[in-house]
Design an enzyme around this catalytic site. Structure first.
Site, short mmCIF file in Angstrom:
data_model
loop_
_atom_site.label_atom_id
_atom_site.label_comp_id
_atom_site.label_asym_id
_atom_site.label_seq_id
_atom_site.Cartn_x
_atom_site.Cartn_y
_atom_site.Cartn_z
N PRO A 1 0.82 -1.22 0.00
CG PRO A 1 -0.20 -1.18 2.10
CD PRO A 1 0.60 -2.04 1.20
CD GLU B 1 1.12 -4.92 11.79
OE1 GLU B 1 1.11 -3.69 11.79
OE2 GLU B 1 0.11 -5.62 11.67
CG ASP C 1 -10.56 -1.48 -22.37
OD1 ASP C 1 -9.67 -2.14 -21.88
OD2 ASP C 1 -11.64 -1.94 -22.75
NE ARG D 1 -8.64 -6.03 -20.03
CZ ARG D 1 -8.65 -4.85 -20.65
NH1 ARG D 1 -7.65 -4.00 -20.49
NH2 ARG D 1 -9.64 -4.50 -21.44
N1 ADE Z 1 -0.93 -5.08 0.22
C1 ADE Z 1 -1.81 -4.67 1.16
N2 ADE Z 1 -2.56 -3.68 0.71
C2 ADE Z 1 -2.17 -3.43 -0.57
C3 ADE Z 1 -2.57 -2.49 -1.56
N3 ADE Z 1 -3.54 -1.60 -1.35
N4 ADE Z 1 -1.95 -2.53 -2.75
C4 ADE Z 1 -0.95 -3.42 -2.96
N5 ADE Z 1 -0.53 -4.31 -2.07
C5 ADE Z 1 -1.13 -4.33 -0.89
#
Ligand code: ADE
Length: 232
Positions: A87, A114, A166, A151
């Site tokens: 993330p 974590e 697309d 794709r």
């Molecule tokens: N791992 C945990 N959350 C994630 C996200 N939003 N994007 C990519 N990998 C992740």
């Protein structure tokens, strides 16, 4: 293209790699996808891949050793594009997929716990997030990346599935689509689609695309207008 996925949950990929367009691309050898359980590379006698954080605190941290050894076991890893799903990465966009699709070899690491031991980052080229939210692990995020990438590979889609129109391909959202019946629950299909006039239909579709983008995605609309004004 060859894709290697490093994960602690390889079975999560079973159906994904067999079904629908990704499954077909695998069977037709358009893409070769290997799922690697990096727990098997742990040097720990209990095959542990995580440990408590130095400095204390809650949660567990993914150890660098199993990831490093799994990565180095992949033939050609030096020249592959190495991506970490996290993330904390750059949020995935269609133009990034277009950039990656020309690579012969992509390695994707799915994290858990974590976080990663910070030193893992040294061995990867890119960090990608699929959005501003936190999942329990990188597996589903990696499937999003793989699906979007596969794709775009030559011959992965047939003519009917063609992605040329697309959403995002030209920076605009897609125009509305209709099929039979012509009227449903008081809703009629726009007349222009029965005109048989190709040019008028194309113009209508383009205007609907613009309108929809302006209503829903001001950011994309502004970028599109800027780009096209510059061209005029
Ligand atoms: N791992 C945990 N959350 C994630 C996200 N939003 N994007 C990519 N990998 C992740």
């Amino acid at each position: 293209m060859r894709i290697d996925v490093l994960t602690l949950f390889p079975r999560m990929f079973d159906n994904f790699l067999e079904e629908t367009i990704v499954g077909r691309a695998v069977r037709e050898k358009i893409v070769d996808i290997n799922v690697i359980d990096f727990r098997e590379f742990s040097d720990n006698k209990h095959m542990k891949v995580d440990d408590t954080p130095f400095g204390g605190g809650a949660g567990m941290v993914l150890r660098v050793q199993p990831v490093y050894d799994a990565l180095k076991s992949i033939e050609g890893n030096e020249s592959a594009l190495k991506i970490m799903m996290t993330p904390q990465g750059s949020v995935l966009k269609q133009d990034m997929l277009a950039e990656y699709k020309v690579r012969d070899h992509v390695i994707i690491l799915c994290g858990h716990y974590e976080g990663f031991d910070e030193r893992i980052r040294r061995y990867f080229d890119l960090e990608i997030s699929i959005g501003d939210f936190v999942l329990t692990g990188g597996e589903i995020a990696s499937m999003v990346l793989i699906d979007g990438l596969v794709r775009l590979l030559p011959d992965a889609l047939n003519k009917e599935e063609s992605h040329l129109n697309d959403s995002f391909q030209d920076g605009l959202l897609e125009h509305p689509h209709y099929t039979r019946p012509r009227a449903f629950d008081g809703m009629d299909v726009p007349e222009v689609l029965f005109s048989g006039h190709h040019q008028r239909i194309e113009t209508w579709r383009f205007e609907e695309s613009l309108k929809r983008t302006k209503e829903r995605r001001k950011d994309l609309y502004k970028a599109y207008m800027k780009k096209h004004k510059a061209k005029k």
